[in-house]
Design an enzyme around this catalytic site. Structure first.
Site, PDB file in Angstrom:
ATOM      1  N   TYR A 143      -2.030  -1.372 -11.628  1.00  0.00           N
ATOM      2  CA  TYR A 143      -3.483  -1.456 -11.764  1.00  0.00           C
ATOM      3  C   TYR A 143      -3.954  -0.815 -13.070  1.00  0.00           C
ATOM      4  CZ  TYR A 143      -2.639  -2.665  -6.962  1.00  0.00           C
ATOM      5  OH  TYR A 143      -2.122  -3.262  -5.853  1.00  0.00           O
ATOM      6  N   GLU A 172       4.824  -6.326   1.179  1.00  0.00           N
ATOM      7  CA  GLU A 172       4.054  -6.655  -0.032  1.00  0.00           C
ATOM      8  C   GLU A 172       3.821  -5.430  -0.909  1.00  0.00           C
ATOM      9  OE1 GLU A 172       0.410  -8.294   1.496  1.00  0.00           O
ATOM     10  OE2 GLU A 172       1.356 -10.152   2.172  1.00  0.00           O
ATOM     11  N   PRO A 173       4.891  -4.820  -1.412  1.00  0.00           N
ATOM     12  CA  PRO A 173       4.697  -3.639  -2.249  1.00  0.00           C
ATOM     13  C   PRO A 173       4.202  -4.007  -3.640  1.00  0.00           C
ATOM     14  CG  PRO A 173       7.004  -4.250  -2.245  1.00  0.00           C
ATOM     15  CD  PRO A 173       6.310  -5.207  -1.309  1.00  0.00           C
ATOM     16  N   GLY A 174       3.300  -3.220  -4.184  1.00  0.00           N
ATOM     17  CA  GLY A 174       2.864  -3.413  -5.559  1.00  0.00           C
ATOM     18  C   GLY A 174       3.072  -2.115  -6.309  1.00  0.00           C
ATOM     19  N   ARG A 175       2.106  -1.217  -6.122  1.00  0.00           N
ATOM     20  CA  ARG A 175       2.115   0.090  -6.787  1.00  0.00           C
ATOM     21  C   ARG A 175       3.448   0.817  -6.666  1.00  0.00           C
ATOM     22  NH1 ARG A 175      -2.601   3.040  -6.915  1.00  0.00           N
ATOM     23  NH2 ARG A 175      -3.384   1.637  -5.313  1.00  0.00           N
ATOM     24  N   TYR A 185     -12.030   4.418  -9.328  1.00  0.00           N
ATOM     25  CA  TYR A 185     -11.625   5.004  -8.039  1.00  0.00           C
ATOM     26  C   TYR A 185     -11.616   6.526  -8.068  1.00  0.00           C
ATOM     27  CZ  TYR A 185      -9.115   0.459  -7.568  1.00  0.00           C
ATOM     28  OH  TYR A 185      -8.735  -0.856  -7.524  1.00  0.00           O
ATOM     29  N   GLY A 243       0.782  -1.227   0.000  1.00  0.00           N
ATOM     30  CA  GLY A 243       0.000   0.000   0.000  1.00  0.00           C
ATOM     31  C   GLY A 243       0.815   1.279   0.000  1.00  0.00           C
ATOM     32  N   CYS A 291     -18.811   2.929 -24.733  1.00  0.00           N
ATOM     33  CA  CYS A 291     -20.174   3.441 -24.617  1.00  0.00           C
ATOM     34  C   CYS A 291     -20.633   3.493 -23.171  1.00  0.00           C
ATOM     35  CB  CYS A 291     -21.106   2.624 -25.496  1.00  0.00           C
ATOM     36  SG  CYS A 291     -20.639   2.805 -27.211  1.00  0.00           S
ATOM     37  N   GLU A 292     -20.014   4.359 -22.399  1.00  0.00           N
ATOM     38  CA  GLU A 292     -20.344   4.594 -20.996  1.00  0.00           C
ATOM     39  C   GLU A 292     -20.029   6.048 -20.697  1.00  0.00           C
ATOM     40  OE1 GLU A 292     -21.439   2.473 -18.620  1.00  0.00           O
ATOM     41  OE2 GLU A 292     -21.267   0.605 -19.769  1.00  0.00           O
TER      42      GLU A 292
HETATM   43  C1  LIG Z   1      -3.187  -5.190  -3.238  1.00  0.00           C
HETATM   44  C2  LIG Z   1      -2.427  -5.733  -2.100  1.00  0.00           C
HETATM   45  C3  LIG Z   1      -1.101  -5.359  -1.883  1.00  0.00           C
HETATM   46  C4  LIG Z   1      -0.388  -4.322  -2.716  1.00  0.00           C
HETATM   47  O1  LIG Z   1      -0.967  -3.065  -2.616  1.00  0.00           O
HETATM   48  P1  LIG Z   1      -0.206  -1.826  -3.289  1.00  0.00           P
HETATM   49  O2  LIG Z   1      -1.050  -0.658  -2.966  1.00  0.00           O
HETATM   50  O3  LIG Z   1      -0.145  -2.081  -4.744  1.00  0.00           O
HETATM   51  O4  LIG Z   1       1.145  -1.774  -2.677  1.00  0.00           O
HETATM   52  C5  LIG Z   1      -0.415  -5.963  -0.854  1.00  0.00           C
HETATM   53  N1  LIG Z   1      -1.003  -6.881  -0.066  1.00  0.00           N
HETATM   54  C6  LIG Z   1      -2.288  -7.261  -0.232  1.00  0.00           C
HETATM   55  C7  LIG Z   1      -2.877  -8.265   0.671  1.00  0.00           C
HETATM   56  C8  LIG Z   1      -3.036  -6.703  -1.247  1.00  0.00           C
HETATM   57  O5  LIG Z   1      -4.311  -7.066  -1.414  1.00  0.00           O
END
Ligand SMILES: *Cc1c(COP(=O)(O)O)cnc(C)c1O
Length: 433
Positions: free
Chosen positions: A379, A280-283, A323, A246, A350-351
């Protein structure tokens, strides 16, 4: 370029946006639009920033596959030592295909099926992050039947309102479907002690997405470490604490979450617990490293309102619609002085909710010109759909001067694959009667 490349993944050189050393207009020419472009060096730099900040503690950086599941990106992160945070068996498959070892994979999600549990157990993943009593008892049943020990962590719902920009990205308060309240968490670990195929390996929390402050993390971590202390007194010997992901990034000039600041509040707590840390980094890793390229089809005025109609929309990048997310939209080639109007940049879907930007001051582009939608690496493609029977776009990776097409654009044949018309003998490719 050096630092510039790292701080700005898509620098403007001689009036034109580039990825590494490659003009974005060249990529659009070669691969068509709409198109995703990722700067690989930037992905790696963001990953390394996390590793640097957390080097003082034994940790696993489990990259969140749902942010951007490109096999090429997963492979590169895996080579650097990353694991994967997955939420489905499809993502398990992706991570493994990309070469990420199962012992670096954690599995989250509130709806894991028996089949998914079986596959993940057989693969030998690091841990299941369990989100309910029902899930833990199902995991017990599946593990017992396979006679394979199931390592698990309970995802604690800390009942904190996370300062995430949109309701849909807050996951840490009592009213979401995620995690288990503290009293029930204790009950689950106690119950698991009597189950020979369950192995309490860790404890987990994930409070939401696009969080720009460190305090919610230290609050959530303190809370789960309190729970861990109780469990330890009762005899559990957990190995890790998972603080989720997050970590926020700039979409509109706001400051990125600084990894040193996060580590500054997290590390002392983790070190005194003696646990291994899972992140758990994503973004944070991929978000800024991607742009979405789209071409202007029409410029339309309705009354006093301007619409810039482009060839990409919510089917390729749904964040603005879903969002109310803000993405900077910029011309790829600076057009020189033009009148600035307040415009809606909209797609062809078409939205009415199909837009990339609304009420945005923009130098009025001409049909045929390219726009870059920034911060589209996370995302973006992963949430793309075939709505309106649109082919999902190609994805490209740029590394210095090198360009890789890492996913070809879908074709209309891809759109009908697996379908059939039973009474006519007409079939989509790949369908069997
Ligand atoms: C989506 C998610 C993440 C990653 O979130 P980011 O905002 O992309 O860092 C990590 N852990 C869990 C459980 C998630 O659902």
């Amino acid at each position: 370029m050096g630092e510039g490349v790292l701080t700005t993944p898509f620098p403007r050189l001689d009036g034109e946006l580039h990825a590494g050393g490659v003009p974005l207009s060249d990529l659009a020419e070669r691969f068509g639009t709409p198109l995703y472009v990722y700067n690989l060096e930037h992905v790696e730099a963001r990953y390394r920033a996390i590793e640097q900040a957390f080097r003082g503690v034994d940790h696993l950086t489990a990259y969140s596959v749902k942010a951007n599941g490109s096999l090429a990106i997963l492979n590169r992160l895996g080579r650097l030592g990353a694991g994967a945070d997955i939420v489905s068996v499809g993502e398990l498959h992706r991570a493994r295909r990309a070469g990420i070892p199962p012992e670096r994979i954690v599995f989250a999600g509130v709806g894991k099926t028996e089949a998914e549990m079986r596959e993940a157990l057989e693969a030998g993943i690091y841990a299941f992050n369990v989100e309910s009593r029902g899930e833990l008892s199902r995991l017990d049943a599946v593990a017992s039947a396979l006679r394979v020990a199931a390592p698990f962590a309970v995802r604690v719902n800390p009942d904190l309102i996370s300062p995430s920009p949109h309701e849909y990205t807050r996951t840490g308060h009592a009213q979401t479907k995620f995690g288990v309240p503290v009293p029930e968490t204790l009950e689950l670990y106690r119950w698991a002690r009597g189950r020979p195929w369950l192995r309490a390996l860790g404890i987990d929390v994930h409070i939401g997405s696009q969080i720009l402050e460190v305090t919610p993390y230290s609050e959530a971590l303190s809370l789960v470490l309190d729970v861990e202390r109780i469990l330890r007194q009762e005899g559990d010997e957990l190995e890790f604490v998972d603080i989720g992901g997050g970590y926020g990034i700039p979409y509109d000039g706001e400051p990125r979450l600084v990894m040193e600041d996060l580590a500054g509040v997290i590390l002392p707590l983790v070190q005194s617990s003696g646990l291994r840390l899972v992140l758990e980094p994503g973004r944070f890793i991929v978000g800024e490293a991607g742009v979405f390229l789209t071409r202007v089809e029409y410029v339309k005025q309705v009354g006093s309102k301007w619409f810039v109609i482009v060839d990409g929309g919510m089917s390729e990048l749904i964040r603005p619609s879903h969002y109310e997310a803000f993405h900077v939209v910029d011309p790829v080639v600076s057009p020189g002085p033009r009148p600035v109007e307040l415009v809606d940049v909209v797609g062809p879907i078409c939205e009415t909710g199909d837009f990339l930007a609304r009420r945005r001051p923009l130098e009025l582009p001409e049909p045929g010109e390219l726009l870059a939608v920034y911060t589209a690496g996370a995302y973006g493609f992963t949430m793309a759909s075939n709505y309106n029977a649109r082919c999902r776009p190609a994805e490209t990776l740029v590394e210095g001067d090198r360009v890789h097409l890492v996913r070809r654009r879908e074709t209309v044949e891809d759109l009908v694959r697996g379908e059939s018309i039973p009474w006519s003998g007409i079939r989509g490719q790949g369908a069997t009667s």
